[in-house]
Design an enzyme around this catalytic site. Structure first.
Site, PDB file in Angstrom:
ATOM      1  N   ASP A  30      -3.631  -4.208   0.724  1.00 60.65           N
ATOM      2  CA  ASP A  30      -2.722  -4.630  -0.339  1.00 60.65           C
ATOM      3  C   ASP A  30      -3.407  -4.433  -1.694  1.00 60.65           C
ATOM      4  OD1 ASP A  30      -1.242  -6.467  -2.219  1.00 60.65           O
ATOM      5  OD2 ASP A  30      -0.089  -6.823  -0.387  1.00 60.65           O
ATOM      6  N   HIS A  99       7.351  -4.633   6.457  1.00 63.79           N
ATOM      7  CA  HIS A  99       5.900  -4.590   6.590  1.00 63.79           C
ATOM      8  C   HIS A  99       5.383  -5.988   6.916  1.00 63.79           C
ATOM      9  CE1 HIS A  99       6.831  -5.331   2.350  1.00 63.79           C
ATOM     10  NE2 HIS A  99       5.659  -5.930   2.236  1.00 63.79           N
TER      11      HIS A  99
END
Length: 113
Positions: A30, A99
């Protein structure tokens, strides 16, 4: 449907480093990590939200969870991690391509935000 941000990363159209890949999904770190380990596990098939998933996506959704476990093991999270799937803008989803967030490496509070 135009390619999502995640599909564009996977296809190399925009910068991003794939840290895991198999025939069904890929994973990236991320860019705004909320924990020391914050990995996104993303199906190659684009489905916007969990609420858009069909019966046919059941094996794919299960695969994402299994790969989350595999990546947690590879990152030595000692069975202490959190999985998050946001569904919709009001739930915090900002990229409309399903996701799984794998978060670990620190303690988490309950209830979450």
């Amino acid at each position: 449907m135009t390619d999502s941000l995640f599909s564009q990363i996977y296809k190399g159209q925009i910068p991003g480093k794939v840290i895991y890949e198999d025939e069904h999904c890929f994973a990236i770190n991320d860019i705004n990590p909320q924990a020391p380990v914050h990995i996104l596990i993303i199906p190659k098939k684009e489905v916007a939200k969990v609420s858009d998933a069909s019966f046919e996506e059941i094996p794919l959704l299960g695969h994402l969870i299994y790969i989350s476990k595999k990546l947690a093991d590879l990152n030595k999270l000692s069975n202490n991690y959190r999985l998050v799937i946001n569904n919709g803008a009001e739930a915090g989803q900002s990229v409309f391509h399903i996701h799984v967030h794998l978060l670990g490496g620190r303690s988490f509070n309950w209830p979450p935000g």
